[in-house]
Design a protein around this motif. Structure first.
Motif, mmCIF file in Angstrom:
data_model
loop_
_atom_site.group_PDB
_atom_site.id
_atom_site.type_symbol
_atom_site.label_atom_id
_atom_site.label_comp_id
_atom_site.label_asym_id
_atom_site.label_seq_id
_atom_site.Cartn_x
_atom_site.Cartn_y
_atom_site.Cartn_z
ATOM 1 N N SER A 159 72.741 -4.391 -137.151
ATOM 2 C CA SER A 159 71.807 -4.891 -136.117
ATOM 3 C C SER A 159 72.149 -4.215 -134.803
ATOM 4 C CB SER A 159 71.950 -6.392 -135.887
ATOM 5 O OG SER A 159 72.220 -7.066 -137.044
ATOM 6 N N ALA A 351 83.800 -8.132 -132.136
ATOM 7 C CA ALA A 351 84.451 -9.419 -131.885
ATOM 8 C C ALA A 351 85.862 -9.243 -131.331
ATOM 9 C CB ALA A 351 84.493 -10.228 -133.175
ATOM 10 N N LEU A 410 85.547 -14.162 -118.623
ATOM 11 C CA LEU A 410 84.435 -13.316 -119.113
ATOM 12 C C LEU A 410 83.954 -12.363 -118.019
ATOM 13 C CD1 LEU A 410 82.411 -16.005 -121.089
ATOM 14 C CD2 LEU A 410 83.385 -13.919 -122.066
ATOM 15 N N LEU A 420 74.535 -0.179 -120.846
ATOM 16 C CA LEU A 420 73.797 -0.390 -122.089
ATOM 17 C C LEU A 420 72.439 0.320 -121.963
ATOM 18 C CD1 LEU A 420 74.479 -4.251 -122.484
ATOM 19 C CD2 LEU A 420 75.794 -2.364 -123.464
ATOM 20 N N PHE A 484 77.573 -10.934 -122.423
ATOM 21 C CA PHE A 484 77.029 -10.838 -123.779
ATOM 22 C C PHE A 484 75.715 -10.056 -123.805
ATOM 23 C CE2 PHE A 484 79.579 -14.738 -123.621
ATOM 24 C CZ PHE A 484 80.424 -14.535 -124.697
ATOM 25 N N ARG A 489 68.572 -8.415 -127.748
ATOM 26 C CA ARG A 489 69.753 -7.688 -128.233
ATOM 27 C C ARG A 489 71.046 -8.329 -127.748
ATOM 28 N NH1 ARG A 489 67.497 -2.828 -130.614
ATOM 29 N NH2 ARG A 489 69.477 -2.926 -131.677
ATOM 30 N N ALA A 497 82.109 -16.942 -129.997
ATOM 31 C CA ALA A 497 83.064 -16.480 -128.980
ATOM 32 C C ALA A 497 83.412 -17.619 -128.019
ATOM 33 C CB ALA A 497 82.468 -15.304 -128.207
HETATM 34 C C1 HEM Z 1 83.711 -12.620 -125.516
HETATM 35 C C2 HEM Z 1 83.268 -12.128 -126.647
HETATM 36 C C3 HEM Z 1 82.126 -11.192 -126.826
HETATM 37 C C4 HEM Z 1 81.485 -10.429 -125.907
HETATM 38 C C5 HEM Z 1 81.765 -10.323 -124.415
HETATM 39 C C6 HEM Z 1 80.449 -9.685 -126.594
HETATM 40 C C7 HEM Z 1 79.568 -8.803 -125.987
HETATM 41 C C8 HEM Z 1 78.485 -8.235 -126.617
HETATM 42 C C9 HEM Z 1 77.449 -7.466 -125.967
HETATM 43 C C10 HEM Z 1 77.392 -7.134 -124.488
HETATM 44 C C11 HEM Z 1 76.564 -7.098 -126.907
HETATM 45 C C12 HEM Z 1 75.282 -6.285 -126.683
HETATM 46 C C13 HEM Z 1 75.565 -4.822 -126.893
HETATM 47 C C14 HEM Z 1 74.363 -3.946 -126.640
HETATM 48 O O1 HEM Z 1 73.359 -4.353 -126.066
HETATM 49 O O2 HEM Z 1 74.469 -2.782 -127.040
HETATM 50 C C15 HEM Z 1 77.033 -7.604 -128.164
HETATM 51 C C16 HEM Z 1 76.394 -7.422 -129.359
HETATM 52 C C17 HEM Z 1 76.887 -7.868 -130.548
HETATM 53 N N1 HEM Z 1 78.009 -8.649 -130.750
HETATM 54 FE FE1 HEM Z 1 79.198 -9.409 -129.344
HETATM 55 N N2 HEM Z 1 80.515 -10.004 -127.918
HETATM 56 C C18 HEM Z 1 81.509 -10.929 -128.104
HETATM 57 C C19 HEM Z 1 81.885 -11.523 -129.278
HETATM 58 C C20 HEM Z 1 81.317 -11.290 -130.492
HETATM 59 C C21 HEM Z 1 81.664 -11.942 -131.718
HETATM 60 C C22 HEM Z 1 82.712 -13.039 -131.860
HETATM 61 C C23 HEM Z 1 80.887 -11.388 -132.707
HETATM 62 C C24 HEM Z 1 80.815 -11.677 -134.176
HETATM 63 C C25 HEM Z 1 81.671 -12.252 -134.901
HETATM 64 C C26 HEM Z 1 80.035 -10.402 -132.068
HETATM 65 C C27 HEM Z 1 79.119 -9.627 -132.719
HETATM 66 C C28 HEM Z 1 78.147 -8.870 -132.095
HETATM 67 C C29 HEM Z 1 77.070 -8.191 -132.797
HETATM 68 C C30 HEM Z 1 76.851 -8.179 -134.302
HETATM 69 C C31 HEM Z 1 76.272 -7.572 -131.825
HETATM 70 C C32 HEM Z 1 74.997 -6.780 -132.040
HETATM 71 C C33 HEM Z 1 73.853 -7.747 -131.840
HETATM 72 C C34 HEM Z 1 72.487 -7.148 -132.004
HETATM 73 O O3 HEM Z 1 72.214 -6.042 -131.509
HETATM 74 O O4 HEM Z 1 71.662 -7.821 -132.617
HETATM 75 N N3 HEM Z 1 80.327 -10.370 -130.733
HETATM 76 N N4 HEM Z 1 78.197 -8.312 -127.963
#
Ligand code: HEM
Length: 554
Positions: A159, A351, A410, A420, A484, A489, A497
């Motif tokens: 994704s 993660a 955070l 991004l 996040f 997206r 988290a």
């Molecule tokens: C403090 C913790 C976290 C932060 C700051 C964070 C931050 C982010 C950010 C900024 C994105 C968007 C990236 C983009 O637009 O290119 C993202 C996407 C994502 N994150 Fe996190 N993340 C965290 C924890 C986690 C955890 C715990 C998981 C899964 C177990 C996770 C799984 C994902 C996935 C799969 C995406 C892609 C979502 C998509 O495009 O549909 N993240 N994260």
């Protein structure tokens, strides 16, 4: 004219320059008139000249070609009027030379040129501005992910790596239910158990008189929670001798390739063609990650077989969810095990660093500033009188001071360090009075949003109380908070988290209410980041990464 070796550049008015000016001009730059007693003689000896002066010819052609491209990009390109210096307008190498510190340079460019800046020939960056952020990153946004940037992150079937919003909608629709808040509450015991292990590691350190590497342990929590939560197969880094340092080295080790792949995409195709058996011979981290990936593929294949035989497959995991065509959006195609591995790995890497960093920044600042430590403990003790009991996520979330600590963790870990980039959809868009044609890459970053001094005065100060000045002020600050991302997206793992942050930090400081201190780490180390999409502390400062201990009284 005889002798002298003078090179003249001819521009032909009858040339096909009107259709493709640059290469044609470069070819015409090759004529050396030294031997040209007459035009006819020159024509006759042209081939001979090419052979005799082939290096001059080649260098001249390349120089002219490059110069023509630079002139075009700087003065005639559709982004030519976007503010910014000469170099980033003409070459992506500008970005490459700043490597993992480009985010700092982008900020300097904004200070010099204003809120919109051209940072590569094809990309503009917007400074901190929540209105612009909402325009680009909202639910249902038509801005898609930038191929040049995201392809380099090597997770095309996830994704996260989906460029088109339509493909993303199908993949995300499949994973969303696994990460809902309700699901997180149902599986809270996973996080509680890991928080207990963190406290045991801290106690062992205290008993042995050794500082505890909380920086690494927080990353281990994140991987252990994510792997058990999503795959029902805990990686058990919290119990490993190195607390999973090897895995984190791998994630960090492939970071520098990111810039190389963005600059030279063909290197990436070559690297991706490496057969898995060859990986360990090429590099240890690559071998390690390939080994884990192959194991993940085997796990999915095994599950696929069991599902085909209608056997009981245990609790729902990300694998069983993706393999089942039931309850999926129209158009969903069940991915292959090899494709599912991309989803699994992007999830683990996403993660580990992000959640780990947020916990590190929060815990470091709590212990570095003992008045924050005392205030936090007062709140925890008042709400959880028995330190041996589990602290529930729902109850922890209601604590205002702990919430301030987590928000600041955070904010100052920045989520992902990187900008991004998105692609402007048709028919183009106007930002700060500058029209950006469809296809332009546009980006914003948490680094700038989280440090906007008008919203966060004294932005590098960790100040939980700034979040305690009433709901209106909380909402105002929150508009600039994008750890996040935002919109369709936005991070799928956000509810998980938050559960990790509240439960791990709440439990740690409730069980160790006094006496802990920071061992050696300095603010300067904590605030120094390298951007490999996620943020990393530089290797050169490794001996000062965050460790906690109980100082002995002399
Ligand atoms: C403090 C913790 C976290 C932060 C700051 C964070 C931050 C982010 C950010 C900024 C994105 C968007 C990236 C983009 O637009 O290119 C993202 C996407 C994502 N994150 Fe996190 N993340 C965290 C924890 C986690 C955890 C715990 C998981 C899964 C177990 C996770 C799984 C994902 C996935 C799969 C995406 C892609 C979502 C998509 O495009 O549909 N993240 N994260």
């Amino acid at each position: 004219m005889d002798g002298g070796g003078e090179v003249k550049v001819f521009f032909s008015s009858s040339s096909p320059a009107s259709t493709h000016p640059i290469p044609y001009i470069s070819l015409l730059a090759l004529v050396d008139v030294r031997t040209a007693g007459s035009r006819m003689a020159m024509d006759q000896s042209f081939t001979g000249l090419l052979l005799a002066y082939k290096w001059h010819v080649l260098v001249g052609a390349i120089a002219t070609y490059v110069a023509s491209i630079c002139i075009y990009r700087r003065y005639f390109h559709p982004l030519a009027r976007i503010p910014g210096p000469f170099l980033p307008a003409v070459t992506k190498l500008y970005q490459t030379t700043y490597h993992s510190r480009f985010y700092l340079q982008i900020e300097k460019l904004h200070q010099q040129y204003g809120p919109i800046v051209r940072i590569t020939p094809e990309e503009v960056h917007i400074a901190a501005d929540p209105d612009s952020y909402d325009r680009i990153y909202h639910v249902g946004s038509k801005y898609s992910k930038s191929p040049n940037f995201y392809n380099a992150l090597c997770a095309p079937y996830s994704s996260f790596g989906a460029l088109s919003n339509e493909v993303h909608r199908l993949r995300r629709g499949a994973t969303n239910p696994m990460f809902s808040r309700q699901k997180v509450l149902d599986l809270e015991s996973i996080v509680q158990e890991k928080a207990g292990k963190v406290c045991r590691s801290m106690q062992m350190g205290i008993d042995s008189g050794q500082p505890v590497n909380l920086h690494q342990i927080f990353r281990a929590v994140s991987v252990d929670v994510a792997s058990e939560y999503a795959f029902d197969r805990c990686y058990n880094f919290l119990e490993a001798d190195d607390s999973g340092a090897k895995f984190c080295e791998m994630a960090r080790g492939i970071g520098p390739a990111l810039y190389m792949f963005q600059q030279f995409p063909s290197f990436q195709s070559l690297a991706l063609k490496t057969p898995p058996w060859m990986a360990p011979y090429l590099s240890q981290p690559l071998g390690y990650v390939t080994g884990l990936q192959m194991e993940c593929v085997r796990q999915v294949e095994d599950l696929q077989d069991r599902m085909a035989r209608n056997e009981v497959v245990g609790r729902q995991t990300i694998f069983s969810t993706l393999l089942s065509p039931e309850d999926k959006p129209d158009g969903y195609v069940v991915p292959t095990p090899w494709q599912i591995k991309d989803e699994a790995y992007s999830m683990l890497v996403a993660a580990a660093d992000t959640t780990g960093n947020a916990m590190t920044v929060a815990a470091f600042n709590v212990l570095y500033n003992q008045s924050i430590y005392r205030r936090l403990v007062v709140e925890l003790e008042a709400n959880f009188p028995d330190p041996t009991k589990e602290l529930s996520f729902v109850a922890l979330e209601k604590l205002p001071y702990l919430t301030g600590v987590i928000k600041e963790g955070l904010r100052l870990s920045f989520g992902v360090m990187s900008r991004l980039p998105r692609v402007v959809p048709s028919p183009g868009a106007t930002f700060y009075d500058h029209f950006l044609p469809a296809g332009t890459a546009i980006s914003m970053s948490g680094w700038m949003m989280h440090r906007d001094p008008e919203v966060f005065p004294d932005p590098m100060t960790f100040d939980p109380e700034r979040w305690m000045k009433g709901p209106e002020e909380f909402r105002r600050l929150d508009r600039n908070m994008v750890p996040f991302g935002r919109g369709s997206r936005q991070c799928v793992g956000m509810p998980l988290a938050y559960a990790e942050l509240y439960i791990t930090l709440g439990t740690l400081f409730r069980r160790f209410p006094r006496g802990l201190a920071v061992y050696k780490t300095t603010q300067e180390t904590m605030q120094d980041y390298e951007d490999y999409f996620s943020s990393y502390h530089p290797y050169s400062k490794r001996d000062k990464w965050f460790r906690a201990y109980v100082p002995t009284k002399s």
